[in-house]
Design a protein around this motif. Structure first.
Motif, PDB file in Angstrom:
ATOM      1  N   LEU A 108      -3.878   7.293   2.405  1.00 35.65           N
ATOM      2  CA  LEU A 108      -4.981   6.140   1.947  1.00 35.65           C
ATOM      3  C   LEU A 108      -5.512   6.006   3.986  1.00 35.65           C
ATOM      4  O   LEU A 108      -4.612   6.299   4.336  1.00 35.65           O
ATOM      5  CB  LEU A 108      -4.200   4.893   2.086  1.00 35.65           C
ATOM      6  N   ASP A 109      -7.177   5.722   3.883  1.00 38.29           N
ATOM      7  CA  ASP A 109      -8.377   5.570   5.108  1.00 38.29           C
ATOM      8  C   ASP A 109      -7.818   4.017   5.055  1.00 38.29           C
ATOM      9  O   ASP A 109      -8.293   3.398   4.573  1.00 38.29           O
ATOM     10  CB  ASP A 109      -9.067   6.515   4.448  1.00 38.29           C
ATOM     11  N   LEU A 110      -7.137   3.565   5.855  1.00 38.63           N
ATOM     12  CA  LEU A 110      -6.146   2.295   6.235  1.00 38.63           C
ATOM     13  C   LEU A 110      -8.073   1.805   7.405  1.00 38.63           C
ATOM     14  O   LEU A 110      -8.176   0.503   7.436  1.00 38.63           O
ATOM     15  CB  LEU A 110      -5.219   1.848   7.270  1.00 38.63           C
ATOM     16  N   LEU A 111      -8.227   2.671   7.943  1.00 35.99           N
ATOM     17  CA  LEU A 111      -8.949   1.880   9.420  1.00 35.99           C
ATOM     18  C   LEU A 111     -10.087   3.207   9.914  1.00 35.99           C
ATOM     19  O   LEU A 111     -10.564   3.943   9.686  1.00 35.99           O
ATOM     20  CB  LEU A 111      -8.785   2.112  10.874  1.00 35.99           C
ATOM     21  N   ALA A 112     -11.309   2.006  10.179  1.00 33.29           N
ATOM     22  CA  ALA A 112     -12.698   2.512  10.618  1.00 33.29           C
ATOM     23  C   ALA A 112     -12.717   3.830  10.852  1.00 33.29           C
ATOM     24  O   ALA A 112     -12.409   3.154  12.111  1.00 33.29           O
ATOM     25  CB  ALA A 112     -13.691   1.330  10.497  1.00 33.29           C
TER      26      ALA A 112
ATOM     27  N   TYR B 126      -4.787  -2.074  -4.030  1.00 35.91           N
ATOM     28  CA  TYR B 126      -5.333  -1.137  -2.802  1.00 35.91           C
ATOM     29  C   TYR B 126      -6.734  -1.438  -2.063  1.00 35.91           C
ATOM     30  O   TYR B 126      -6.069  -1.858  -0.871  1.00 35.91           O
ATOM     31  CB  TYR B 126      -5.585  -0.223  -3.013  1.00 35.91           C
ATOM     32  N   GLU B 127      -7.403  -1.797  -2.599  1.00 37.13           N
ATOM     33  CA  GLU B 127      -9.021  -2.313  -2.627  1.00 37.13           C
ATOM     34  C   GLU B 127      -8.703  -3.339  -1.285  1.00 37.13           C
ATOM     35  O   GLU B 127      -9.496  -3.774   0.274  1.00 37.13           O
ATOM     36  CB  GLU B 127     -10.189  -2.313  -3.037  1.00 37.13           C
ATOM     37  N   ALA B 128      -7.894  -4.735  -1.812  1.00 36.45           N
ATOM     38  CA  ALA B 128      -8.133  -5.930  -1.043  1.00 36.45           C
ATOM     39  C   ALA B 128      -6.783  -5.956  -0.251  1.00 36.45           C
ATOM     40  O   ALA B 128      -7.016  -6.490   0.513  1.00 36.45           O
ATOM     41  CB  ALA B 128      -7.393  -6.713  -2.583  1.00 36.45           C
ATOM     42  N   GLN B 129      -5.668  -5.040  -0.841  1.00 36.85           N
ATOM     43  CA  GLN B 129      -5.225  -4.658   0.020  1.00 36.85           C
ATOM     44  C   GLN B 129      -5.279  -3.935   2.021  1.00 36.85           C
ATOM     45  O   GLN B 129      -4.516  -5.027   2.709  1.00 36.85           O
ATOM     46  CB  GLN B 129      -3.367  -3.903  -0.050  1.00 36.85           C
TER      47      GLN B 129
ATOM     48  N   ARG C 286      -7.382  -5.154   7.412  1.00 37.30           N
ATOM     49  CA  ARG C 286      -8.177  -4.966   8.297  1.00 37.30           C
ATOM     50  C   ARG C 286      -8.511  -6.572   8.148  1.00 37.30           C
ATOM     51  O   ARG C 286      -8.561  -6.762   9.965  1.00 37.30           O
ATOM     52  CB  ARG C 286      -9.258  -3.937   7.819  1.00 37.30           C
ATOM     53  N   ALA C 287      -8.274  -7.463   8.438  1.00 40.27           N
ATOM     54  CA  ALA C 287      -8.803  -8.401   8.728  1.00 40.27           C
ATOM     55  C   ALA C 287      -7.300  -9.504   9.520  1.00 40.27           C
ATOM     56  O   ALA C 287      -7.604  -9.959  10.354  1.00 40.27           O
ATOM     57  CB  ALA C 287      -8.563  -9.754   7.379  1.00 40.27           C
ATOM     58  N   ALA C 288      -6.055  -8.584   9.128  1.00 39.71           N
ATOM     59  CA  ALA C 288      -4.818  -9.067  10.498  1.00 39.71           C
ATOM     60  C   ALA C 288      -4.822  -8.691  11.333  1.00 39.71           C
ATOM     61  O   ALA C 288      -4.909  -9.529  11.975  1.00 39.71           O
ATOM     62  CB  ALA C 288      -3.919  -8.924   8.895  1.00 39.71           C
ATOM     63  N   LEU C 289      -5.563  -7.569  11.724  1.00 38.52           N
ATOM     64  CA  LEU C 289      -6.015  -6.759  12.355  1.00 38.52           C
ATOM     65  C   LEU C 289      -6.690  -7.351  13.206  1.00 38.52           C
ATOM     66  O   LEU C 289      -6.627  -7.047  14.675  1.00 38.52           O
ATOM     67  CB  LEU C 289      -5.881  -5.595  11.780  1.00 38.52           C
TER      68      LEU C 289
ATOM     69  N   LEU D 250       1.053  -1.040  -0.380  1.00 41.77           N
ATOM     70  CA  LEU D 250      -0.074  -0.262   0.121  1.00 41.77           C
ATOM     71  C   LEU D 250       0.682   1.292   0.093  1.00 41.77           C
ATOM     72  O   LEU D 250       0.169   2.436  -0.332  1.00 41.77           O
ATOM     73  CB  LEU D 250      -0.913  -0.241   1.231  1.00 41.77           C
ATOM     74  N   LEU D 251       2.060   1.584   0.472  1.00 44.33           N
ATOM     75  CA  LEU D 251       3.243   2.304   0.977  1.00 44.33           C
ATOM     76  C   LEU D 251       4.185   2.856  -0.481  1.00 44.33           C
ATOM     77  O   LEU D 251       3.936   3.559  -0.506  1.00 44.33           O
ATOM     78  CB  LEU D 251       3.364   2.858   2.356  1.00 44.33           C
TER      79      LEU D 251
END
Length: 232
Positions: A200-204, A151-154, A159-162, A116-117
């Motif tokens: 990028l907005d990584l977290l809800a 990016y969308e899939a990553q 978020r799943a890994a978290l 992503l980065l």
């Protein structure tokens, strides 16, 4: 007496942009211990500047005649050398669990976040670093120009890994319990890597991980929140 510490810290083309996740682990550990260090901006191709450390990567901490590299080794050095200051681990069991948190962050979050980065980081680093950065990163992750398509899939994968982090932080404010410690900083460094280099907005907003990140941004008088970012 306040120790005379120097930290070699990865920088972008703008020397004030410090974005290494591993250097951020060390910066948070120093703040936790109530220590300050003179920071030296270092760039990917400046290997000769840290030859004295016997290796080629930052962070490198110099404490008088002592030279320590690798963020985990630096954390252990700070804990053992400055044992009279607030503990990073809270004892041997906490040190062992912190090593797990550090290893989990490095093995799980680094490759996911890198995809992503990396394109944005390439645009932020010094011109002399660009060829080296592209050659070394594309060997592992593929062409930088191709990464944004995923990016969308990553972000979904991140978020799943978290999930284990999310479940823990839904029950307590920090990984270490009521107060932050090195286990928190080992993971938070990854989010500073993202914050400093990408919009990028990584977290809800309703994610417990988001609230935890906000608390750590405000820690130590807002040290991390005040750090320069690519968007600033």
């Amino acid at each position: 007496m306040t120790p005379d510490l120097t930290l070699y810290d990865l920088a972008g083309a703008d020397p004030s942009l410090r974005f290494s996740p591993h250097c951020w682990k060390t910066r948070m550990a120093l703040a936790h211990k109530g220590l300050s260090a003179q920071t030296v901006p270092w760039r990917f191709t400046e290997k000769e500047a840290i030859d004295f450390s016997g290796q080629k990567l930052v962070p490198v901490l110099v404490d008088g005649g002592h030279v320590v590299s690798d963020s985990w080794q630096i954390a252990c050095y700070l804990e053992d050398t400055y044992a009279d200051r607030p503990s990073l681990f809270g004892g041997p069991a906490g040190r062992a669990l912190s090593l797990f948190a550090n290893s989990w962050a490095d093995s799980t979050l680094v490759p996911t976040l890198a995809r992503l980065l990396l394109p944005s980081i390439h645009g932020l680093i010094h011109e002399k670093d660009k060829d080296y950065f592209r050659a070394t990163r594309e060997k592992r992750f593929g062409r930088l120009e191709d990464l944004p398509a995923g990016y969308e899939a990553q972000i979904a994968a991140l978020r799943a890994a978290l999930l284990p982090l999310r479940q823990t932080l839904a029950r307590q404010p920090y990984l270490a319990g009521e107060r932050p410690a090195y286990a928190d900083y080992a993971v938070f460094g990854m989010f500073m890597w993202a914050r400093c280099t990408s919009a990028l907005d990584l977290l809800a907003a309703d994610d417990p991980v988001h609230a935890w990140r906000e608390r750590l941004l405000d820690a130590f008088d807002g040290m991390a929140r005040a750090a320069p970012t690519a968007a600033a």
